[in-house]
Design an enzyme around this catalytic site. Structure first.
Site, PDB file in Angstrom:
ATOM      1  N   GLU A  37       0.861  -1.186   0.000  1.00  0.00           N
ATOM      2  CA  GLU A  37       0.000   0.000   0.000  1.00  0.00           C
ATOM      3  C   GLU A  37       0.891   1.226   0.000  1.00  0.00           C
ATOM      4  O   GLU A  37       1.699   1.408   0.928  1.00  0.00           O
ATOM      5  CB  GLU A  37      -0.840  -0.006   1.279  1.00  0.00           C
ATOM      6  CG  GLU A  37      -2.326  -0.144   1.001  1.00  0.00           C
ATOM      7  CD  GLU A  37      -3.124   0.283   2.213  1.00  0.00           C
ATOM      8  OE1 GLU A  37      -3.679   1.380   2.198  1.00  0.00           O
ATOM      9  OE2 GLU A  37      -3.128  -0.508   3.171  1.00  0.00           O
ATOM     10  N   ASP A  66      10.025   4.644  -7.105  1.00  0.00           N
ATOM     11  CA  ASP A  66       8.773   5.397  -7.032  1.00  0.00           C
ATOM     12  C   ASP A  66       8.981   6.654  -7.847  1.00  0.00           C
ATOM     13  O   ASP A  66       9.938   7.397  -7.635  1.00  0.00           O
ATOM     14  CB  ASP A  66       8.364   5.726  -5.590  1.00  0.00           C
ATOM     15  CG  ASP A  66       6.879   6.058  -5.548  1.00  0.00           C
ATOM     16  OD1 ASP A  66       6.061   5.181  -5.897  1.00  0.00           O
ATOM     17  OD2 ASP A  66       6.517   7.205  -5.198  1.00  0.00           O
TER      18      ASP A  66
HETATM   19  P1  ITT Z   1       4.813   0.221  -9.097  1.00  0.00           P
HETATM   20  O1  ITT Z   1       4.304   1.101  -7.973  1.00  0.00           O
HETATM   21  O2  ITT Z   1       4.328  -1.182  -9.013  1.00  0.00           O
HETATM   22  O3  ITT Z   1       6.308   0.330  -9.273  1.00  0.00           O
HETATM   23  P2  ITT Z   1       3.459   2.173 -10.742  1.00  0.00           P
HETATM   24  O4  ITT Z   1       3.333   2.378 -12.212  1.00  0.00           O
HETATM   25  O5  ITT Z   1       2.183   2.272  -9.934  1.00  0.00           O
HETATM   26  O6  ITT Z   1       4.192   0.789 -10.486  1.00  0.00           O
HETATM   27  P3  ITT Z   1       4.453   4.493  -9.353  1.00  0.00           P
HETATM   28  O7  ITT Z   1       3.522   4.372  -8.203  1.00  0.00           O
HETATM   29  O8  ITT Z   1       5.897   4.828  -9.093  1.00  0.00           O
HETATM   30  O9  ITT Z   1       4.527   3.170 -10.200  1.00  0.00           O
HETATM   31  O10 ITT Z   1       3.829   5.558 -10.372  1.00  0.00           O
HETATM   32  C1  ITT Z   1       4.598   6.011 -11.397  1.00  0.00           C
HETATM   33  C2  ITT Z   1       3.727   6.617 -12.473  1.00  0.00           C
HETATM   34  O11 ITT Z   1       4.395   7.787 -12.990  1.00  0.00           O
HETATM   35  C3  ITT Z   1       3.603   5.644 -13.646  1.00  0.00           C
HETATM   36  O12 ITT Z   1       2.493   4.786 -13.513  1.00  0.00           O
HETATM   37  C4  ITT Z   1       3.472   6.631 -14.822  1.00  0.00           C
HETATM   38  O13 ITT Z   1       2.145   7.114 -14.905  1.00  0.00           O
HETATM   39  C5  ITT Z   1       4.384   7.770 -14.383  1.00  0.00           C
HETATM   40  N1  ITT Z   1       5.772   7.508 -14.860  1.00  0.00           N
HETATM   41  C6  ITT Z   1       6.843   7.110 -14.118  1.00  0.00           C
HETATM   42  N2  ITT Z   1       7.920   6.907 -14.905  1.00  0.00           N
HETATM   43  C7  ITT Z   1       7.519   7.173 -16.153  1.00  0.00           C
HETATM   44  C8  ITT Z   1       8.168   7.145 -17.396  1.00  0.00           C
HETATM   45  O14 ITT Z   1       9.430   6.729 -17.519  1.00  0.00           O
HETATM   46  N3  ITT Z   1       7.466   7.481 -18.477  1.00  0.00           N
HETATM   47  C9  ITT Z   1       6.178   7.876 -18.378  1.00  0.00           C
HETATM   48  N4  ITT Z   1       5.476   7.923 -17.251  1.00  0.00           N
HETATM   49  C10 ITT Z   1       6.144   7.576 -16.123  1.00  0.00           C
END
Ligand code: ITT
Length: 190
Positions: A37, A66
């Site tokens: 979470e 993150d």
């Molecule tokens: P995990 O928590 O399981 O790692 P998540 O996708 O939910 O996966 P985050 O909570 O860190 O990861 O949210 C990151 C978000 O930010 C991701 O879903 C994208 O919407 C955006 N993001 C992060 N890195 C990116 C990238 O390289 N290119 C485009 N969008 C990105």
């Protein structure tokens, strides 16, 4: 050496393994039950929550990412809530473009906080990578994931989604953070 990459986002894992190729490090997915979470109020806190959960479940060293997109005139939004800004990625992009409609200042940055955690839960290393740029007026390109179709990095005229993987990895927030983690690992005996 295998390190658990504490994510459910397969795109992050793919990029991490591309960036780490030739380093002797391979990133693998956490156990299926990995479902932390994300209750933190900073990228660093959420990064630690994910890494420690994956380390605990696997009994191995784990690295979490993150990340998010922070837009200056929106006071850093969507930021920590980038993945939760709307139900689908298409709607998330649509919402952001609507919020910036008519706005001239489109400066933004991607942020990625990585935390490396030992099996017992202590932080071995933590670092943050950035990629500065601006938000395009409409999506273009099909590579990458997330907000890549609307983000144009500084010194470029195309979106990240219009770049090949190698170019993205060389300049991305994830690439910048992970290069520091790999440097730490190459100088440390774990
Ligand atoms: P995990 O928590 O399981 O790692 P998540 O996708 O939910 O996966 P985050 O909570 O860190 O990861 O949210 C990151 C978000 O930010 C991701 O879903 C994208 O919407 C955006 N993001 C992060 N890195 C990116 C990238 O390289 N290119 C485009 N969008 C990105």
């Amino acid at each position: 050496m295998e390190i658990v990459f504490a994510t459910n986002n397969i795109n992050k894992l793919k990029e991490a393994n591309e960036i780490a190729q030739n380093s002797g490090i391979t990133f693998i997915l956490p156990p299926d039950s990995f479902n932390p979470e994300e209750t933190g109020t900073t990228f660093a806190e959420n990064s630690y929550i994910k890494a420690s959960e994956a380390a605990k479940l696997s009994g191995k060293i784990a690295l979490a990412d993150d990340s998010g997109l922070c837009v200056n005139v929106l006071n850093g939004a969507p930021g920590l809530y980038s993945a939760r800004y709307a139900e689908t990625q298409q709607l998330r992009i649509k919402r952001l473009l609507n919020e910036l409609a008519g706005e001239k200042d489109r400066q933004a940055q991607f942020v990625c906080c990585m935390t490396l955690v030992a099996p017992a839960g202590e932080i071995l290393y933590q670092t943050t990578g950035y990629c500065k740029g601006h938000i395009a007026h409409a999506p273009s390109g099909t590579h990458g994931f997330g907000y890549d179709p609307i983000f144009i990095p500084d010194n470029y005229t195309i979106t990240i989604a219009q770049m090949d993987d190698e170019t993205k990895n060389n300049i991305s927030h994830r690439g910048n953070a992970l290069k520091q983690v790999l440097k730490f690992l190459s100088n440390t005996n774990l």
